[in-house]
Design an enzyme around this catalytic site. Structure first.
Site, PDB file in Angstrom:
ATOM      1  N   SER A 110       4.509   8.335   1.704  1.00 35.89           N
ATOM      2  CA  SER A 110       4.967   7.422   0.677  1.00 35.89           C
ATOM      3  C   SER A 110       6.469   7.406   0.562  1.00 35.89           C
ATOM      4  CB  SER A 110       4.624   8.225  -0.593  1.00 35.89           C
ATOM      5  OG  SER A 110       3.359   8.093  -1.183  1.00 35.89           O
ATOM      6  N   LYS A 113       7.565   4.049   0.371  1.00 34.05           N
ATOM      7  CA  LYS A 113       7.962   3.199  -1.280  1.00 34.05           C
ATOM      8  C   LYS A 113       9.360   3.150  -1.357  1.00 34.05           C
ATOM      9  CE  LYS A 113       3.544   4.524  -3.267  1.00 34.05           C
ATOM     10  NZ  LYS A 113       3.040   5.608  -2.413  1.00 34.05           N
ATOM     11  N   SER A 165       4.393   7.902  -7.399  1.00 34.31           N
ATOM     12  CA  SER A 165       4.241   7.190  -6.206  1.00 34.31           C
ATOM     13  C   SER A 165       2.873   6.476  -6.342  1.00 34.31           C
ATOM     14  CB  SER A 165       3.870   8.339  -5.172  1.00 34.31           C
ATOM     15  OG  SER A 165       4.152   7.747  -3.943  1.00 34.31           O
TER      16      SER A 165
END
Length: 421
Positions: A110, A113, A165
């Site tokens: 993640s 992101k 997330s």
């Protein structure tokens, strides 16, 4: 747990590659590139073919081990960090204070992101809305629980993206540019713009995908750019927020980056996890006018925050006392804005029904900042990267592709591989 991702060395001459590139007429979207090209970046091809003379940031950063330039005395030794790759850098000066395998390719989880946010925040109107598509709501794990056909505010989606997330929010934001393919083009173009040439994004949320990779060095470049965006910091520093999912249904968002509460001076970051990537992390903190960035890849689970705190402590004690082992490269210059008009008008004609957007580009029109930013790179420069990647894809190691594919299947089938962030 899979470790470093390395392209197999291939023999490609500059002349042969140029001929192949010239024979490829249409520009590929990021989504099409993902399926057809083996997802190797242009920079990855140069590295695999032995065409790159030195890594971005300086020659010492080519090392796969720990690199640090200790002075004669007065600086503590680096802590023992159980991570395959990491970087400690001064965001202000751009000096890389120490690193381990900084340009090694690893799965981002993640932390990717952050790139999605850095690329899309400047081009999406935070007050506009986007309608959640089936692609967004069927993403697993769904996390925030978007409902197909319901409109969501862009700013709320960015908050969900960076606090809990939300994988579904990442898809919705990407489609808010006009289409998923256009959004992925913007994300990858921003990586090229930042000279994050070790990074290839296949999906916007960092869930494991064959051919997707980044490096500790690239994450530091992305974090440095994030620090320049007040909107990013607003979303990223949000401790808690209420997110309305549907009528009579809302969820409370709690920031999962515990550095914000556990480390004095913390200003943000992003945590990530999949079983294939291990724990990944980006942390940022400021003290006495100095802002440091720490990035870690392929860590043991639940160790990333503690490791980041140790590296930050060392960095604050060593900054200004150790000679840097490299530098964080500045963004590449963008093409002239004259070529952006056609891109803007073309993207504005995208069908909301087809893309999942409530309005074309979710209110991008009227935000002139996008004209000279990554959207220009996507329309004028990304086609060249697509050609490079297409050639590299066919030469990419079969063994590495199979290993990545097995990891992806295991992650999706087991459901125990869900991201912690």
């Amino acid at each position: 747990m899979l470790d470093r991702i390395r392209p197999r060395a291939v023999l490609v001459s500059v002349c042969a590659f140029a001929a192949c590139a010239g024979a490829t007429a249409p520009a590929a979207s990021a989504a099409g590139l993902a399926s057809a090209a083996g997802l190797a970046s242009a920079a990855g091809l140069a590295s695999a073919a032995g065409l790159a003379s030195a890594p971005v940031g300086g020659p010492q950063l080519a090392s796969r081990g720990v690199v640090v330039n200790y002075p004669a005395g007065g600086v503590p030794k680096l802590p023992d960090i159980k991570a395959s790759a990491w970087v400690v850098a001064d965001a202000g000066t751009g000096q890389v204070l120490a690193a381990k395998d900084p340009h090694g390719w690893y799965r981002p989880a993640s932390t990717l992101k952050m790139l999605t946010a850095v690329a899309l925040i400047p081009v999406l109107n935070p007050d506009a809305t986007v309608v959640a598509s089936k692609q967004a709501t069927s993403t697993e794990p769904n996390v925030v629980g978007l409902v197909t056909g319901r409109a969501y505010k862009i700013s709320d989606l960015f908050t969900a993206l960076l606090t809990i997330s939300a994988n579904d929010a990442a898809i919705a934001l990407t489609q808010a540019t006009g289409s998923f393919g256009e959004g992925m083009s913007l994300i990858n173009a921003e990586a090229r713009h930042l000279q994050a040439d070790d990074t290839v994004a296949v999906d916007p949320n960092g869930l494991d995908a064959p051919g997707q990779h980044t490096s500790a060095y690239d994450l530091a470049l992305i974090a440095r750019q994030a620090l320049k965006l007040p909107a990013f910091l607003t979303y990223d520093q949000t401790r808690s927020a209420r997110f309305v999912v549907a009528r009579r249904k809302a969820v409370q968002l709690y920031n999962q980056n515990s550095l914000l509460t556990s480390y004095p001076g913390a200003v943000g970051g992003k945590i990530g996890w999949t079983s294939a990537a291990g724990a990944t992390y980006v942390g940022m903190a400021s003290r006495h006018g100095v802002t440091l960035i720490v990035t870690l890849l392929h860590c043991p689970a639940l160790t990333e925050i503690t490791a980041a705190e140790k590296l930050l402590d060392w960095g604050f004690s060593a900054d200004g006392k150790v000679a840097p082992v490299g530098t964080l490269a500045g963004p590449a210059s963008a093409p002239a804005a004259s070529s952006s008009s056609a891109s803007a008008s073309a993207s504005a004609s995208a069908s909301p029904a087809a893309t999942g957007a409530a309005a074309p580009r979710a209110g991008v029109a009227g935000r002139p900042k996008a004209a000279s930013g990554p959207s220009v790179l996507a329309t004028t420069g990304f086609s060249g990267a697509a050609v490079l990647a297409a050639v590299a894809g066919f030469m990419y190691s079969r063994r590495q592709r199979l290993r990545a594919a097995r990891a992806e299947r295991a992650a999706r089938a087991g459901r125990s591989d869900r991201e912690r962030v």
